[in-house]
Motif scaffolding. Structure first.
Motif, PDB file in Angstrom:
ATOM      1  N   TYR A  61     100.808  49.923  89.762  1.00 58.13           N
ATOM      2  CA  TYR A  61      99.680  50.768  90.872  1.00 58.13           C
ATOM      3  C   TYR A  61     100.028  50.239  92.083  1.00 58.13           C
ATOM      4  O   TYR A  61      99.522  50.757  93.270  1.00 58.13           O
ATOM      5  N   GLU A  64      99.777  52.676  95.249  1.00 62.19           N
ATOM      6  CA  GLU A  64      98.726  53.569  95.279  1.00 62.19           C
ATOM      7  C   GLU A  64      97.237  52.799  95.760  1.00 62.19           C
ATOM      8  O   GLU A  64      96.227  53.428  95.582  1.00 62.19           O
ATOM      9  N   PRO A 180      93.112  51.840  90.837  1.00 63.23           N
ATOM     10  CA  PRO A 180      94.266  50.879  91.396  1.00 63.23           C
ATOM     11  C   PRO A 180      93.846  49.683  92.265  1.00 63.23           C
ATOM     12  O   PRO A 180      94.282  48.415  91.904  1.00 63.23           O
ATOM     13  N   ARG A 229      97.150  56.440  84.694  1.00 68.10           N
ATOM     14  CA  ARG A 229      97.776  57.082  85.696  1.00 68.10           C
ATOM     15  C   ARG A 229      97.937  58.644  85.456  1.00 68.10           C
ATOM     16  O   ARG A 229      98.038  59.541  86.224  1.00 68.10           O
TER      17      ARG A 229
END
Length: 259
Positions: A61, A64, A180, A229
């Motif tokens: 992640y 993000e 995230p 995701r």
């Protein structure tokens, strides 16, 4: 000789749960106790074993991550590291049942906030005429983060769920969009606590068990992060809330059984 296959499976399930919505400690801790570790050592060992999986999820992640309100990623992470270390120290010096009675109620409150937090935040912003994201100051966010990080270092169970609850009602942040950052902060707390547990606890008295759960946790953490995701935001929010409800019920049942 513990059932290594069961420990590996528990680590993989726990790592996947932590990546998607949290609550992996509830799977990892009983597995380690069943493998022969006493409760405090098992608590420390589960943190050590699941920390690399959390880091692996955070790496997936990494592009993000975003500030929480007006609080930068670096400031929040520094607080998470500090609080996680203090919580680990408390685990090593305080009675192991100190927070046990409070955990189910904390989880119940966090679950309610996850379910209704954004609506409450919007209602408050309408009543006050302020945008929801202005609900908590950066200082308040850091104070809340520190307290939850201490809890995370001490016990760790469902800390990610509680983080999402605070951000939801305090800043009106979306649960799926915050996932995230939740993973990144949980990994910071766990790594900090792990550093202390490695040198000051007897969590490594059964290194094969811990290493096996660690391997499962990393595999589950990577797989869970990729799965999360790809889930639609609505489905991810529903999954996180389902995990929160399940963890709350299980913690209440465990408390009733212990009583």
């Amino acid at each position: 000789m513990p059932d290594i296959a069961l420990v590996l499976l528990a680590g993989a399930v726990a790592g996947t749960m932590n990546a998607i919505g949290g609550g992996g400690t509830f799977v990892a801790l009983p597995a380690l106790v069943a493998a022969g570790l006493p409760p405090v050592a098992a608590n420390a060992a589960s943190t050590i074993a699941l920390a690399p999986g959390a880091v692996a999820s955070a790496w997936v992640y990494r592009r993000e991550l975003a500030p929480v309100g007006e609080t930068s990623v670096s400031a929040l992470t520094a607080i998470s590291v500090t609080g996680g270390a203090l919580g680990a120290v408390l685990l090593l010096v305080l009675p192991s049942a100190s927070f046990g009675a409070a955990v189910p109620w904390l989880l119940a409150f966090a679950t309610l906030v996850l379910a209704f937090g954004r609506r409450v935040s919007r209602a408050l912003s309408t009543a006050t005429g302020r945008p929801a994201e202005a609900g908590m100051s950066s200082r308040a966010v850091l104070v809340a983060q520190f307290l939850l990080a201490v809890y995370g270092g001490y016990f760790g169970g469902a800390i990610g769920i509680m983080l999402l609850a605070v951000w939801s009602i305090g800043l009106g942040l979306d649960t799926a969009a915050s996932n995230p950052m939740r993973i990144a902060q949980v990994s910071a707390v766990n790594l900090s606590a792990t550093a202390l547990f490695l040198v000051a606890s007897d969590a490594l008295r059964t290194p094969l068990v811990v290493a096996t759960m660690l391997a499962g946790g990393v595999a589950g953490g990577i797989a869970g992060a990729h799965l999360a995701r790809r889930l639609p935001a609505r489905l991810l929010r529903g999954t996180i809330l389902t995990i929160a409800v399940t963890m709350t019920v299980l913690y209440f049942l465990r408390g009733a059984k212990a009583g």
